[in-house]
Design an enzyme around this catalytic site. Structure first.
Site, short mmCIF file in Angstrom:
data_model
loop_
_atom_site.label_atom_id
_atom_site.label_comp_id
_atom_site.label_asym_id
_atom_site.label_seq_id
_atom_site.Cartn_x
_atom_site.Cartn_y
_atom_site.Cartn_z
N ASP A 114 6.16 0.79 37.23
CA ASP A 114 6.37 1.72 38.34
C ASP A 114 7.32 1.06 39.34
OD1 ASP A 114 4.51 4.24 39.60
OD2 ASP A 114 5.73 3.09 41.03
N HIS A 124 0.79 8.57 39.58
CA HIS A 124 1.64 7.54 38.95
C HIS A 124 1.20 7.29 37.52
CE1 HIS A 124 3.73 6.17 42.71
NE2 HIS A 124 2.72 6.85 43.21
#
Ligand code: UDP
Length: 460
Positions: free
Chosen positions: A120, A25
């Site tokens: 995110d 991520h």
């Protein structure tokens, strides 16, 4: 890779980015941050102390640690730092993080000319925080559009009773999923949910809901790869979607959490084109010792040269390579702890990538035109593997357990398969063309920059 030219038109506009603290991520979020910086925006990165990025690699960004600054906070002290258990952190921070994040954002809004927040997608709690401050929030979804559509269908799959099927219901497990015929029901089960209401199911459903509520979605993907899925997304989620192939712009080297070994490159340079298999199962997966040994035997029995990334902690119960007899690999292969993966994939000696089918690894391989052997474990990996083997056909699946003969034969087959290699090359060429003025990536990046610039600058 595209030469990112810098423009300063928007430099007074600041974008705040908040990645999830895991390698798969952090890499795309920091690549996105660099891309937006090259478009003239100022960048602030919010991050947790857990898996904090190496700030010294980004002197042009401002960093601020948030959410886990109190080292003895008993909510977080028992969380595992490795493997799947460490994801409990995400569930807890989503639950408790809102007030602290709001305070941090209020300070940043007082200090500067903030355009928007990009988080995110799995930080679903941030949507209500952004709403309360009238701050536009875009999400970065670090997986494919295909996977997102599947996640959005979990309530449907749950209602159909898929999650209640057990291993002895083989005929039903082998059935096609009607809406996604490239998938079998067993692929849905491999994602790892027990129901739409377990902890993971609830986190995913909040992620889907708050993505729908966001001001836009940024994907590490490309229209040429996922055109039907893009159409479905635009229909079901009517917020703007921007598809940008990050690996085509920048490598993820500077956001690596582990030190990268480069000592094997002189050996790699000596190998003939397309002759070396690259093997890595990503940053989180762990395997049992007996499976590790089957992998090792399969690799050696294949008689193909290889580079194998074995992360410390990859083998459950071992620090590193203790289960492997000394000299087992011999001269045909190199085992290393961590590598600059994109650089390895871009090397002309690499003939195929044996991967766990994490999205970053999958897409990095697509971007470099490298065929894949897909051995997925859980989450989005079984979906990515199926997409690569059944839709784009630039890889094959190696599943159903670890068995040295099957491994060796799959490796030999893919290393010699000229049709797969050709398809992977053609797909790469399409990605390359998309970067040129008028191409889909070029347009998407330009419209993302224009979209962010259209937000009123927030200043409190
Ligand atoms: N990676 C790397 N060096 C390695 C192995 C992996 O830099 O030796 C990077 C890889 O390039 C990718 C990321 O780690 O960007 C892994 O992300 P992915 O989504 O593939 O899998 P995850 O680790 O999240 O399961």
């Amino acid at each position: 890779m595209e030469n990112l030219t810098e423009t300063t038109d928007h430099r007074h506009r600041r974008i705040i980015l908040f990645p999830l603290p895991y390698q798969g991520h952090l890499n795309p979020m920091l690549q996105l941050a660099n891309i937006l910086y090259s478009k003239g925006f100022s960048i602030t990165i919010l991050h947790t102390n857990f898996n904090a990025p190496k700030t010294s690699n980004y002197p042009h960004f401002t960093f601020k640690s948030v959410l886990d600054n109190a080292p003895q906070d008993e909510r977080y002290t028992n969380i595992a730092s490795q493997g799947l258990g460490s994801f409990d952190r995400i569930f807890l921070l989503n639950q408790y993080g809102a007030d602290e994040l709001r305070e941090e954002l209020e300070i940043l809004l007082r200090d500067g000319q903030v355009s928007c927040l990009i988080t995110d997608a799995l930080w679903h709690f941030t949507q209500s925080v952004a709403d309360s401050l009238n701050l536009p929030r875009l999400v970065l979804r670090t997986s494919s559009l295909f996977c997102f559509l599947l996640y959005a269908s979990i309530p449907l799959f749950d209602d159909r009773g898929y999650f209640e099927l057990s291993d002895n219901r083989v005929p039903e497990l082998e059935e096609e999923v009607v809406e996604f015929p490239m998938l079998k029901v067993k692929d849905i089960l491999k994602m790892g949910f027990k129901s739409k209401n377990d902890t993971v199911g609830e986190c995913i459903s909040s992620m889907v809901k708050q993505t729908k509520a966001s001001s836009g979605i940024i994907w590490n993907s490309i229209k040429e790869l996922e055109e039907p899925e893009l159409e479905m997304m635009l229909h079901d989620f009517p917020v703007p979607s921007f598809l940008i192939p990050f690996p085509k712009h920048l490598t993820a080297s500077s956001s690596s959490l582990l030190d990268q070994d480069r000592t094997f490159f002189p050996w790699l340079d000596l190998q003939p084109p397309n002759s070396v298999l690259y093997v890595s199962f990503g940053s989180v997966i762990q395997v049992e010792e007996k499976d590790f040994l089957e992998i090792a035997h399969g690799l050696v029995d294949s008689k193909q040269a290889f580079i194998w990334v074995v992360r410390p902690g990859f083998i459950k119960g071992s620090d590193w390579l203790e289960p492997l007899p000394d000299g087992f690999v011999g001269e045909m292969g190199r085992i290393v702890k961590w590598v600059p993966q994109q650089e390895v994939l871009a090397h002309n000696a690499i003939g195929a990538f044996w991967t766990h089918s994490g999205w970053n690894s999958t897409f990095e391989s697509v971007c470099e035109g490298v065929p894949m052997i897909c051995s997925p474990f859980w989450g989005d990996q079984p979906l990515n593997a199926r997409y690569i083997s059944e839709v784009t056909k630039v890889g094959v699946c190696l599943e159903n357990g670890w068995e040295r003969e099957a491994i060796a034969s799959a490796i030999k087959r893919v290393m010699m398969d000229q049709e797969i290699r050709e398809r992977a090359k053609v797909l790469k060429q399409k990605l390359d063309v998309s970067l040129i003025k008028g191409g889909s990536t070029y347009e998407s990046l330009d419209s993302l920059a224009a979209y962010i610039s259209s937000f009123p600058v927030m200043h409190r």
